[in-house]
Motif scaffolding. Structure first.
Motif, PDB file in Angstrom:
ATOM      1  N   ARG A  83      16.772  59.248  20.751  1.00 49.70           N
ATOM      2  CA  ARG A  83      16.730  59.266  22.225  1.00 49.70           C
ATOM      3  C   ARG A  83      15.364  58.794  22.729  1.00 49.70           C
ATOM      4  O   ARG A  83      15.265  58.058  23.705  1.00 49.70           O
ATOM      5  CB  ARG A  83      17.069  60.665  22.723  1.00 49.70           C
ATOM      6  N   GLU A  84      14.314  59.214  22.052  1.00 52.13           N
ATOM      7  CA  GLU A  84      12.962  58.769  22.426  1.00 52.13           C
ATOM      8  C   GLU A  84      12.800  57.281  22.150  1.00 52.13           C
ATOM      9  O   GLU A  84      12.210  56.552  22.951  1.00 52.13           O
ATOM     10  CB  GLU A  84      11.901  59.576  21.667  1.00 52.13           C
ATOM     11  N   CYS A 119      15.122  55.053  22.199  1.00 45.74           N
ATOM     12  CA  CYS A 119      15.877  54.366  23.247  1.00 45.74           C
ATOM     13  C   CYS A 119      15.036  54.241  24.510  1.00 45.74           C
ATOM     14  O   CYS A 119      14.979  53.181  25.127  1.00 45.74           O
ATOM     15  CB  CYS A 119      17.179  55.096  23.517  1.00 45.74           C
ATOM     16  N   ARG A 120      14.370  55.324  24.884  1.00 45.05           N
ATOM     17  CA  ARG A 120      13.504  55.298  26.068  1.00 45.05           C
ATOM     18  C   ARG A 120      12.404  54.252  25.900  1.00 45.05           C
ATOM     19  O   ARG A 120      12.124  53.471  26.812  1.00 45.05           O
ATOM     20  CB  ARG A 120      12.890  56.673  26.302  1.00 45.05           C
ATOM     21  N   GLN A 121      11.799  54.190  24.722  1.00 45.90           N
ATOM     22  CA  GLN A 121      10.734  53.227  24.461  1.00 45.90           C
ATOM     23  C   GLN A 121      11.260  51.791  24.474  1.00 45.90           C
ATOM     24  O   GLN A 121      10.600  50.892  24.998  1.00 45.90           O
ATOM     25  CB  GLN A 121      10.065  53.520  23.116  1.00 45.90           C
ATOM     26  N   SER A 177      23.555  61.117  25.622  1.00 47.40           N
ATOM     27  CA  SER A 177      22.380  61.164  26.480  1.00 47.40           C
ATOM     28  C   SER A 177      22.473  60.092  27.564  1.00 47.40           C
ATOM     29  O   SER A 177      23.111  59.058  27.380  1.00 47.40           O
ATOM     30  CB  SER A 177      21.126  60.929  25.633  1.00 47.40           C
ATOM     31  N   ARG A 189      13.709  50.668  26.212  1.00 44.97           N
ATOM     32  CA  ARG A 189      14.009  50.288  27.599  1.00 44.97           C
ATOM     33  C   ARG A 189      12.756  50.140  28.461  1.00 44.97           C
ATOM     34  O   ARG A 189      12.817  49.577  29.549  1.00 44.97           O
ATOM     35  CB  ARG A 189      14.937  51.317  28.216  1.00 44.97           C
ATOM     36  N   ALA A 190      11.628  50.637  27.973  1.00 46.15           N
ATOM     37  CA  ALA A 190      10.401  50.607  28.774  1.00 46.15           C
ATOM     38  C   ALA A 190       9.757  49.227  28.827  1.00 46.15           C
ATOM     39  O   ALA A 190       9.148  48.879  29.828  1.00 46.15           O
ATOM     40  CB  ALA A 190       9.403  51.628  28.240  1.00 46.15           C
ATOM     41  N   LYS A 240      14.436  44.935  26.718  1.00 45.70           N
ATOM     42  CA  LYS A 240      14.512  46.099  27.615  1.00 45.70           C
ATOM     43  C   LYS A 240      15.824  46.182  28.382  1.00 45.70           C
ATOM     44  O   LYS A 240      16.191  47.246  28.855  1.00 45.70           O
ATOM     45  CB  LYS A 240      13.324  46.142  28.563  1.00 45.70           C
ATOM     46  N   HIS A 271      20.398  58.086  28.218  1.00 47.18           N
ATOM     47  CA  HIS A 271      19.674  56.893  27.762  1.00 47.18           C
ATOM     48  C   HIS A 271      20.595  55.830  27.165  1.00 47.18           C
ATOM     49  O   HIS A 271      20.270  54.662  27.177  1.00 47.18           O
ATOM     50  CB  HIS A 271      18.630  57.271  26.711  1.00 47.18           C
TER      51      HIS A 271
END
Length: 114
Positions: A60-61, A63-65, A91, A67-68, A73, A93
């Protein structure tokens, strides 16, 4: 379509890659989060299949990175997990979630959903 498979089980990851290639896609593999971030910044992936339980980072983390920032992205990110709870409790995300092993039909469905 260009796809990235992020999975720490090398045999499973290579099987995912081979399936994608057999269906006419360009596919890369990463065995951990660090390698995935490097590839996703360098290449523009349409879809990223992401194991949630990686050895170096929670999926999950990661995935966040992903997309950042970077070339990927805007990629469709699909969680692939061996834990059925993660499929049911997807999630925010992820654009989708599938239970391992990912079959050819599941792969096609994931691509169609993105």
């Amino acid at each position: 379509m260009r796809v990235l498979f992020v999975e720490n089980d090398m045999r499973l990851c290579e099987a995912f890659r081979d399936l994608a290639i057999s269906l006419g896609h360009v596919a890369d593999v990463a065995y951990d989060g660090h390698q995935a971030l490097l590839l996703a910044r360098e290449h523009c992936y349409d879809t990223i299949f992401l194991d949630i339980g990686l050895p170096d980072v929670d999926g999950r983390e990661l995935c966040r990175q992903l997309r950042a920032a970077g070339a990927s992205k805007l990629a469709c990110v699909v969680a692939v997990t061996g834990d059925e709870r993660h499929v049911r409790e997807q999630s925010e995300h992820f654009d989708g979630a599938f239970l391992k092993p990912l079959t050819e039909e599941g792969f096609k469905a994931a691509l169609g959903a993105c």
